[in-house]
Design a protein around this motif. Structure first.
Motif, PDB file in Angstrom:
ATOM      1  N   LYS A   1       0.784  -1.145  -0.257  1.00 14.34           N
ATOM      2  CA  LYS A   1       0.120   0.146   0.119  1.00 14.34           C
ATOM      3  C   LYS A   1       0.786   1.263  -0.009  1.00 14.34           C
ATOM      4  O   LYS A   1       0.369   2.357  -0.591  1.00 14.34           O
ATOM      5  CB  LYS A   1      -0.941   0.040   1.289  1.00 14.34           C
ATOM      6  N   ARG A   2       2.053   1.285   0.673  1.00 13.41           N
ATOM      7  CA  ARG A   2       2.659   2.360   0.550  1.00 13.41           C
ATOM      8  C   ARG A   2       3.376   2.739  -0.777  1.00 13.41           C
ATOM      9  O   ARG A   2       3.442   3.742  -1.111  1.00 13.41           O
ATOM     10  CB  ARG A   2       4.210   2.022   1.368  1.00 13.41           C
ATOM     11  N   TRP A   3       3.540   1.602  -1.672  1.00 12.55           N
ATOM     12  CA  TRP A   3       3.681   2.035  -3.007  1.00 12.55           C
ATOM     13  C   TRP A   3       2.617   2.402  -3.785  1.00 12.55           C
ATOM     14  O   TRP A   3       2.613   3.240  -4.607  1.00 12.55           O
ATOM     15  CB  TRP A   3       4.341   0.623  -3.816  1.00 12.55           C
ATOM     16  N   VAL A   4       1.461   1.754  -3.618  1.00  9.96           N
ATOM     17  CA  VAL A   4       0.145   2.166  -4.312  1.00  9.96           C
ATOM     18  C   VAL A   4      -0.352   3.776  -4.122  1.00  9.96           C
ATOM     19  O   VAL A   4      -0.611   4.251  -4.956  1.00  9.96           O
ATOM     20  CB  VAL A   4      -1.029   1.265  -3.956  1.00  9.96           C
ATOM     21  N   ASP A   5      -0.093   3.965  -2.829  1.00  9.41           N
ATOM     22  CA  ASP A   5      -0.375   5.335  -2.397  1.00  9.41           C
ATOM     23  C   ASP A   5       0.756   6.290  -2.567  1.00  9.41           C
ATOM     24  O   ASP A   5       0.733   7.490  -2.201  1.00  9.41           O
ATOM     25  CB  ASP A   5      -0.725   5.401  -0.837  1.00  9.41           C
ATOM     26  N   THR A   6       1.996   5.875  -3.271  1.00 10.98           N
ATOM     27  CA  THR A   6       3.049   6.994  -3.450  1.00 10.98           C
ATOM     28  C   THR A   6       3.600   7.527  -2.320  1.00 10.98           C
ATOM     29  O   THR A   6       3.652   8.868  -2.304  1.00 10.98           O
ATOM     30  CB  THR A   6       2.812   7.790  -4.633  1.00 10.98           C
ATOM     31  N   ARG A   7       3.662   6.557  -1.227  1.00 11.96           N
ATOM     32  CA  ARG A   7       4.134   7.243  -0.006  1.00 11.96           C
ATOM     33  C   ARG A   7       5.583   7.396   0.085  1.00 11.96           C
ATOM     34  O   ARG A   7       6.409   6.769  -0.579  1.00 11.96           O
ATOM     35  CB  ARG A   7       3.590   6.793   1.237  1.00 11.96           C
TER      36      ARG A   7
ATOM     37  N   ARG B   1      -1.146   0.925 -10.699  1.00 10.86           N
ATOM     38  CA  ARG B   1      -2.009   1.459  -9.452  1.00 10.86           C
ATOM     39  C   ARG B   1      -3.266   1.730  -9.518  1.00 10.86           C
ATOM     40  O   ARG B   1      -4.138   1.299  -8.631  1.00 10.86           O
ATOM     41  CB  ARG B   1      -1.260   2.819  -9.176  1.00 10.86           C
ATOM     42  N   SER B   2      -3.755   2.196 -10.906  1.00 12.79           N
ATOM     43  CA  SER B   2      -5.182   2.160 -11.089  1.00 12.79           C
ATOM     44  C   SER B   2      -5.887   0.895 -11.170  1.00 12.79           C
ATOM     45  O   SER B   2      -7.112   0.786 -10.767  1.00 12.79           O
ATOM     46  CB  SER B   2      -5.404   2.952 -12.392  1.00 12.79           C
TER      47      SER B   2
ATOM     48  N   GLN C   1      -6.831  -2.189  -7.232  1.00 14.78           N
ATOM     49  CA  GLN C   1      -7.926  -1.258  -6.290  1.00 14.78           C
ATOM     50  C   GLN C   1      -8.032  -1.854  -5.128  1.00 14.78           C
ATOM     51  O   GLN C   1      -8.615  -1.391  -4.068  1.00 14.78           O
ATOM     52  CB  GLN C   1      -9.277  -1.610  -7.132  1.00 14.78           C
TER      53      GLN C   1
END
Length: 260
Positions: free
Chosen positions: A94-100, A131-132, A135
């Motif tokens: 999730k850190r990668w998906v949310d570009t944190r 990323r899109s 989901q």
């Protein structure tokens, strides 16, 4: 050598970031590039580009929190649902998906994909598509008959499972039992793609030595046919790198479809 005394991924866990650094990073001393990055990417791209597989839902049932194998898939499926066994992998993903800040860098994997397609100027677009499509990240439990309980997922058009059967199966019966649970998540006629290590014994993450189930190509073929699958593609790459981090002899890519 007996690996039964080594730690088990789904029981003891491992450092998810260190695992990525050891086996999937772009560091100069990361010797597994050909086996862990290029081999899966090449075979996934070739298989998807045949045009036989596309649809609404792809399930990813892979170990760790790597995403490089999903770059090819995002072009052919509307939704990617990722199933993970532990919270550390979910947080890392999730850190990668949310570009944190602090997310693992996958630019080198995107570069490999783009170069294979002759589109090296579309790196950001490639990562955006993944990323899109990605989901949902769902925690699962292989001990349950419905591994996503209490959630009932819609049947998938395709499942990709990279190295998860290797690290969670203690023996042949375990492998078959886990494969059956994966198979129940597929539509009739759906496709299953397996990526794993042949003749493997252990892998090391940090200070931990963890179990790998030892099998060969013939075993995978027999199990899939026995479980009602028709094999569409099987590729094996012999190991050429030298490292004490992991003991294996080759990497296998198998794509099959479930008989209706």
């Amino acid at each position: 050598m007996d690996s039964s005394n080594y730690k088990l991924y789904h029981v003891h866990g491992c450092d998810s970031r260190q695992y990525l650094e050891n086996y999937f990073s772009d560091k100069p001393d990361m010797v597994f590039r050909d086996d862990s990055l290029i081999f899966p990417i090449e075979n996934l791209k070739k298989f998807f580009q045949l045009g036989h597989i596309r649809g609404d839902i792809l399930l990813d049932l892979s170990m760790g929190s790597f995403i490089h194998h999903l770059y090819a898939a995002c072009e052919f499926f509307k939704h990617i649902i990722v199933l993970k066994l532990n919270d550390r992998c979910i947080l890392e993903l999730k850190r990668w998906v949310d570009t944190r800040t602090g997310a693992f860098h996958w630019g080198h994997a995107a570069q490999i994909h783009a170069e294979m397609e002759g589109k090296s100027d579309e790196l950001e677009d490639k990562e955006g598509k993944v990323r899109s499509a990605l989901q949902h990240v769902v925690k699962c439990n292989l001990e349950k008959e419905n591994i996503t309980e209490p959630i009932d997922l819609p049947p998938a058009d395709c499942i990709i499972s990279a190295w998860l059967l290797d690290v969670t199966s203690k023996d042949r019966d375990d492998y078959i039992r886990n494969l059956r649970k994966f198979s129940k998540l597929l539509k009739p006629g759906g496709h299953l793609i397996l990526i794993g290590c042949l003749e493997a014994i252990y892998y090391i993450v940090g200070k931990d030595k963890l179990h790998l189930f030892r099998y060969d190509e013939e075993f995978v073929r027999k199990v899939l046919v026995g479980e009602g699958f028709i094999i569409d593609r099987c590729e094996v790459k012999n190991r050429t790198n030298v490292s004490d981090l992991i003991d294996y002899k080759g990497v296998i890519f198998v794509a099959a479809h479930k008989e209706k």
